[in-house]
Design an enzyme around this catalytic site. Structure first.
Site, short mmCIF file in Angstrom:
data_model
loop_
_atom_site.label_atom_id
_atom_site.label_comp_id
_atom_site.label_asym_id
_atom_site.label_seq_id
_atom_site.Cartn_x
_atom_site.Cartn_y
_atom_site.Cartn_z
CB SER A 136 -0.87 0.01 1.26
OG SER A 136 -1.46 1.28 1.46
CE1 TYR A 161 -4.39 -1.95 4.56
CE2 TYR A 161 -3.69 0.28 4.01
CZ TYR A 161 -4.09 -0.98 3.61
OH TYR A 161 -4.18 -1.29 2.27
#
Length: 341
Positions: A136, A161
């Site tokens: 990501s 995350y």
């Protein structure tokens, strides 16, 4: 640049096949005659009806096999690898979302750390030609230097995350080094489009409009220093992944990480303006969102901006879709799907 085209004779295992990117990638491969094994736990992080709608478009393909299961279930993953012997694995199953990781950290460790470990262990015991996995853009944390380059220092994640995605890159690097697993990590930059994720801002803004509620913009109303995002249309993302499938890293280190973004960041307010315009066109009437400005949220970063030079060099990939074109496709789909006309 010299890359190999997709091989339709291979078996492709795609985790997160009922998810946004997983669905589009599966469909692209099935349309080209490939055999696709899709795995998804169909969790309720967002509207499961949307996941069932995506799956319903994949089910008619003879070459598609669906397994409902969770990648954190090690025996399910081992059995799937043993039974179907995938040549190429694309791990897109993950607990997504920055803000949700603050409320529900367990889901991230379960899916993004344990789940990823199970996938990479299975690749070790059942050798594959290539493992591609979702990282990501959030791994860049609050990096001030833009555009973000793959060589940048990424040891300061600002959300759990992001930390789980960085851990995936480290695990893949280690397994690649120890067991010669060719692996490629993709740092996605704000992917959007029809049938996208309802937890994403553009989707949420559209929901709010129809609910007669104001949209919240987390930039303090500071238009000079507005949030920048590298919005990347789904078809561009799928094209980039497809080009990489038959092109694993070679050499001493068989692990590579690429940015996959638009290389053209937009101010959030410009994006919102384009969304209003697209929705106006889809509805055949002028609309505008009611806006409420709030402070930036913990874990959010002020700018995401991808340098995509490496990916372009490797497989000749450069996103083509403008936000105007991409958002029009999204709002046309939304108005039709949710019967808003």
């Amino acid at each position: 640049m010299n890359y190999k085209a997709l091989d339709p004779n291979k078996t492709y295992l795609i985790t997160g096949a009922a998810g946004f990117i997983g669905f589009y990638l599966s469909k692209r491969l099935l349309d080209q005659g490939c055999r696709v094994i899709g795995v998804d736990n169909i969790n309720d992080y967002y509207d499961v009806n949307l996941k069932h709608t995506r799956l319903a478009q994949l089910e008619p393909y003879e070459n598609f096999t669906f397994i409902k299961g969770d990648i954190s279930d090690k025996s399910m993953i081992s059995n799937t690898f043993e039974e179907y012997k995938p040549n190429i694995v694309v791990n897109l199953a993950a607990q997504a979302g920055v803000r949700y990781s603050i409320e529900n950290p367990d889901a991230y460790i379960q899916s993004n750390v344990i789940g990823f470990y199970n996938i990479i262990e299975a690749c070790r015991h059942n050798p594959v030609d290539h493992l591609i996995y979702a990282s990501s853009s959030s791994v860049y944390g609050a990096n001030k230097k833009v555009p973000f380059e793959e060589t940048d220092f990424v040891d300061n994640p600002v959300s759990l995350y992001a930390a789980t995605k960085k851990s995936n890159e480290l695990m893949a690097h280690t397994y690649s080094h120890l067991y010669k697993i060719p692996a490629t990590g993709l740092r996605f930059f704000t992917v959007y489009g029809p049938m996208g994720r309802p937890d994403m801002a553009y989707f949420g803004f559209t929901d709010k409009y129809f609910a007669g509620e104001p949209i919240k913009i987390f930039n303090n109303g500071d238009f000079e220093n507005d949030l920048y995002r590298d919005f990347t249309y789904i078809d561009d993302i799928v094209e980039g992944i497809q080009r990489l499938l038959s092109n694993p890293p070679v050499g001493d280190v068989q692990h590579k990480v690429y940015n996959i973004g638009n290389n053209n960041p937009e101010k959030l307010m410009v994006f919102i303006g384009a969304l209003e315009k697209a929705l106006s066109k889809s509805l055949g009437k002028e609309i505008s969102f009611e806006k409420v400005f709030e402070p930036i949220k913990p874990g959010d970063v002020p700018a995401t901006y991808a340098s995509t030079d490496q990916l372009q060099k490797a497989v000749g990939f450069k996103p083509e879709t403008s936000i105007e074109e991409g958002l029009q496709k999204f709002t046309d789909w939304y108005v039709d799907y949710y019967k808003k006309k």
